[in-house]
Design a protein around this motif. Structure first.
Motif, PDB file in Angstrom:
ATOM      1  N   TYR A   1     -11.232   2.805   1.302  1.00 23.32           N
ATOM      2  CA  TYR A   1     -10.167   2.430   0.772  1.00 23.32           C
ATOM      3  C   TYR A   1     -10.120   3.418  -0.349  1.00 23.32           C
ATOM      4  O   TYR A   1     -10.458   4.515  -0.388  1.00 23.32           O
ATOM      5  CB  TYR A   1     -11.107   1.184  -0.060  1.00 23.32           C
ATOM      6  N   LYS A   2      -8.549   2.668  -0.635  1.00 23.86           N
ATOM      7  CA  LYS A   2      -7.773   3.816  -1.981  1.00 23.86           C
ATOM      8  C   LYS A   2      -6.872   3.002  -2.497  1.00 23.86           C
ATOM      9  O   LYS A   2      -6.739   1.531  -2.327  1.00 23.86           O
ATOM     10  CB  LYS A   2      -6.958   4.907  -0.378  1.00 23.86           C
ATOM     11  N   ARG A   3      -6.468   3.480  -3.389  1.00 25.71           N
ATOM     12  CA  ARG A   3      -5.480   3.170  -4.101  1.00 25.71           C
ATOM     13  C   ARG A   3      -4.178   2.675  -4.206  1.00 25.71           C
ATOM     14  O   ARG A   3      -3.651   3.840  -2.902  1.00 25.71           O
ATOM     15  CB  ARG A   3      -5.419   3.823  -5.357  1.00 25.71           C
TER      16      ARG A   3
ATOM     17  N   TYR B   1     -10.749  -2.999  -9.207  1.00 23.10           N
ATOM     18  CA  TYR B   1      -9.242  -3.188  -8.466  1.00 23.10           C
ATOM     19  C   TYR B   1     -10.039  -5.214  -8.231  1.00 23.10           C
ATOM     20  O   TYR B   1     -10.515  -5.495  -8.426  1.00 23.10           O
ATOM     21  CB  TYR B   1      -9.602  -3.241  -6.981  1.00 23.10           C
ATOM     22  N   ARG B   2      -8.383  -5.843  -7.791  1.00 24.20           N
ATOM     23  CA  ARG B   2      -8.512  -7.199  -8.771  1.00 24.20           C
ATOM     24  C   ARG B   2      -7.895  -7.912  -6.935  1.00 24.20           C
ATOM     25  O   ARG B   2      -8.562  -9.061  -6.833  1.00 24.20           O
ATOM     26  CB  ARG B   2      -7.814  -7.730  -9.462  1.00 24.20           C
ATOM     27  N   ARG B   3      -7.951  -6.690  -6.210  1.00 24.55           N
ATOM     28  CA  ARG B   3      -7.247  -7.493  -4.553  1.00 24.55           C
ATOM     29  C   ARG B   3      -7.203  -6.634  -3.646  1.00 24.55           C
ATOM     30  O   ARG B   3      -7.570  -4.726  -4.095  1.00 24.55           O
ATOM     31  CB  ARG B   3      -5.695  -7.580  -4.783  1.00 24.55           C
ATOM     32  N   VAL B   4      -6.875  -6.044  -3.101  1.00 26.10           N
ATOM     33  CA  VAL B   4      -7.146  -5.897  -1.541  1.00 26.10           C
ATOM     34  C   VAL B   4      -6.510  -6.181  -0.295  1.00 26.10           C
ATOM     35  O   VAL B   4      -5.742  -7.669  -0.311  1.00 26.10           O
ATOM     36  CB  VAL B   4      -8.311  -5.603  -0.914  1.00 26.10           C
ATOM     37  N   PHE B   5      -5.953  -5.177   0.106  1.00 26.15           N
ATOM     38  CA  PHE B   5      -4.693  -5.070   1.127  1.00 26.15           C
ATOM     39  C   PHE B   5      -5.801  -4.092   2.213  1.00 26.15           C
ATOM     40  O   PHE B   5      -5.791  -3.636   2.479  1.00 26.15           O
ATOM     41  CB  PHE B   5      -3.163  -4.006   0.401  1.00 26.15           C
TER      42      PHE B   5
ATOM     43  N   ALA C   1     -13.529   9.096  -5.352  1.00 25.62           N
ATOM     44  CA  ALA C   1     -13.988   8.627  -6.043  1.00 25.62           C
ATOM     45  C   ALA C   1     -12.864   8.735  -7.572  1.00 25.62           C
ATOM     46  O   ALA C   1     -12.595  10.030  -7.103  1.00 25.62           O
ATOM     47  CB  ALA C   1     -15.016   8.109  -6.434  1.00 25.62           C
ATOM     48  N   PRO C   2     -12.378   8.719  -7.735  1.00 31.32           N
ATOM     49  CA  PRO C   2     -12.481   7.094  -8.301  1.00 31.32           C
ATOM     50  C   PRO C   2     -11.681   5.741  -7.982  1.00 31.32           C
ATOM     51  O   PRO C   2     -11.762   4.807  -7.627  1.00 31.32           O
ATOM     52  CB  PRO C   2     -12.857   7.341  -9.847  1.00 31.32           C
ATOM     53  N   ASP C   3     -10.849   6.333  -7.276  1.00 34.03           N
ATOM     54  CA  ASP C   3      -9.395   5.739  -6.694  1.00 34.03           C
ATOM     55  C   ASP C   3     -10.139   4.923  -5.256  1.00 34.03           C
ATOM     56  O   ASP C   3      -9.036   4.091  -4.909  1.00 34.03           O
ATOM     57  CB  ASP C   3      -8.233   5.893  -6.734  1.00 34.03           C
ATOM     58  N   GLY C   4     -10.654   5.925  -4.971  1.00 34.55           N
ATOM     59  CA  GLY C   4     -11.230   5.288  -2.982  1.00 34.55           C
ATOM     60  C   GLY C   4     -12.861   6.043  -2.471  1.00 34.55           C
ATOM     61  O   GLY C   4     -13.770   6.206  -4.019  1.00 34.55           O
ATOM     62  N   ALA C   5     -12.507   5.915  -1.619  1.00 39.14           N
ATOM     63  CA  ALA C   5     -14.447   5.466  -1.671  1.00 39.14           C
ATOM     64  C   ALA C   5     -14.795   5.986  -0.036  1.00 39.14           C
ATOM     65  O   ALA C   5     -13.938   4.848   0.954  1.00 39.14           O
ATOM     66  CB  ALA C   5     -15.757   4.405  -1.569  1.00 39.14           C
TER      67      ALA C   5
ATOM     68  N   GLU D   1     -15.625  -4.088  -0.231  1.00 42.72           N
ATOM     69  CA  GLU D   1     -15.119  -4.926  -1.676  1.00 42.72           C
ATOM     70  C   GLU D   1     -15.924  -5.036  -3.174  1.00 42.72           C
ATOM     71  O   GLU D   1     -15.143  -5.038  -3.581  1.00 42.72           O
ATOM     72  CB  GLU D   1     -15.084  -6.687  -0.961  1.00 42.72           C
ATOM     73  N   HIS D   2     -17.238  -5.281  -2.144  1.00 45.85           N
ATOM     74  CA  HIS D   2     -17.809  -5.228  -2.903  1.00 45.85           C
ATOM     75  C   HIS D   2     -17.967  -3.681  -4.625  1.00 45.85           C
ATOM     76  O   HIS D   2     -17.634  -3.991  -5.696  1.00 45.85           O
ATOM     77  CB  HIS D   2     -19.439  -4.699  -3.052  1.00 45.85           C
ATOM     78  N   ARG D   3     -17.563  -2.933  -3.184  1.00 46.41           N
ATOM     79  CA  ARG D   3     -17.725  -1.337  -4.637  1.00 46.41           C
ATOM     80  C   ARG D   3     -16.302  -1.051  -4.690  1.00 46.41           C
ATOM     81  O   ARG D   3     -15.945  -1.180  -6.300  1.00 46.41           O
ATOM     82  CB  ARG D   3     -17.564  -0.355  -3.351  1.00 46.41           C
ATOM     83  N   ALA D   4     -14.737  -2.033  -4.543  1.00 44.15           N
ATOM     84  CA  ALA D   4     -13.871  -1.799  -4.359  1.00 44.15           C
ATOM     85  C   ALA D   4     -13.364  -2.545  -6.324  1.00 44.15           C
ATOM     86  O   ALA D   4     -13.108  -1.898  -7.107  1.00 44.15           O
ATOM     87  CB  ALA D   4     -12.680  -2.163  -4.100  1.00 44.15           C
TER      88      ALA D   4
END
Length: 171
Positions: free
Chosen positions: A68-70, A109-113, A48-52, A101-104
């Motif tokens: 997830y990561k930035r 974050y507005r998108r996921v890849f 955190a805060p950029d990832g989890a 998705e919820h945490r991001a």
């Protein structure tokens, strides 16, 4: 009746060693040394805060995970989504995906890849069924993507629903 709870932790947490070993063992089984030329990922990117880095515990035992990561300012990259083999087809990967998705989204974050490997049809099906847009031609045999000019990874993107931003790191 089983009790499932999410925890946010780090990949080095001894509690989750079985799922980490399961993930990398499955990669070895499916791909051998195909991806061995890629450098190992620095696990600090999942902080955190950029990832989890999350793990689903069932009755205190780790059974599934994801992270997830930035990727960029607006995009989180999902990684290491995995479910224990004996517990598949119970919707656990879907739970991990939705939680990530919820945490991001909650962190802005507005998108996921994400990418999955060319020998993971179950993952491809999961992502397609949850609104992920493939950035490759799904009509081709996935083995095509294991040969140049490709690198074996199948990329997907998805726009997230807006969430109220999180101001502290909660588990």
């Amino acid at each position: 009746m089983s009790e499932d709870i999410f925890i946010q932790t780090v990949p080095e947490d001894p509690l989750i060693a079985p799922v980490i070993e399961g993930l990398f063992g499955e990669y070895r089984d499916r791909y051998g040394d195909f991806f061995s030329s890629q450098p190992p990922e620095d696990d600090s990117v999942f902080s955190a805060p950029d990832g989890a880095f999350i793990v689903l515990l069932r009755n205190g035992e780790p059974v599934a995970m994801g992270a997830y990561k930035r990727y960029d300012e607006q995009t989180a990259e999902l990684k290491r989504i995995w479910t224990h083999r004996a517990l598949r087809r119970q919707g656990l990967a879907q739970k991990i995906l939705q939680e990530l998705e919820h945490r991001a989204a909650a962190y802005g974050y507005r998108r996921v890849f994400l990418t999955t490997g060319f020998r993971q049809p179950e993952a491809v099906g999961l992502y397609l069924s949850h609104g992920y847009q493939p950035q490759f031609d799904t009509r081709l045999d996935p083995e095509v993507y294991s040969r140049p000019p490709y690198d074996g990874r199948l990329p997907f993107t998805k726009t997230l629903k807006a969430q109220v931003p999180v101001t502290s790191s909660a588990t």
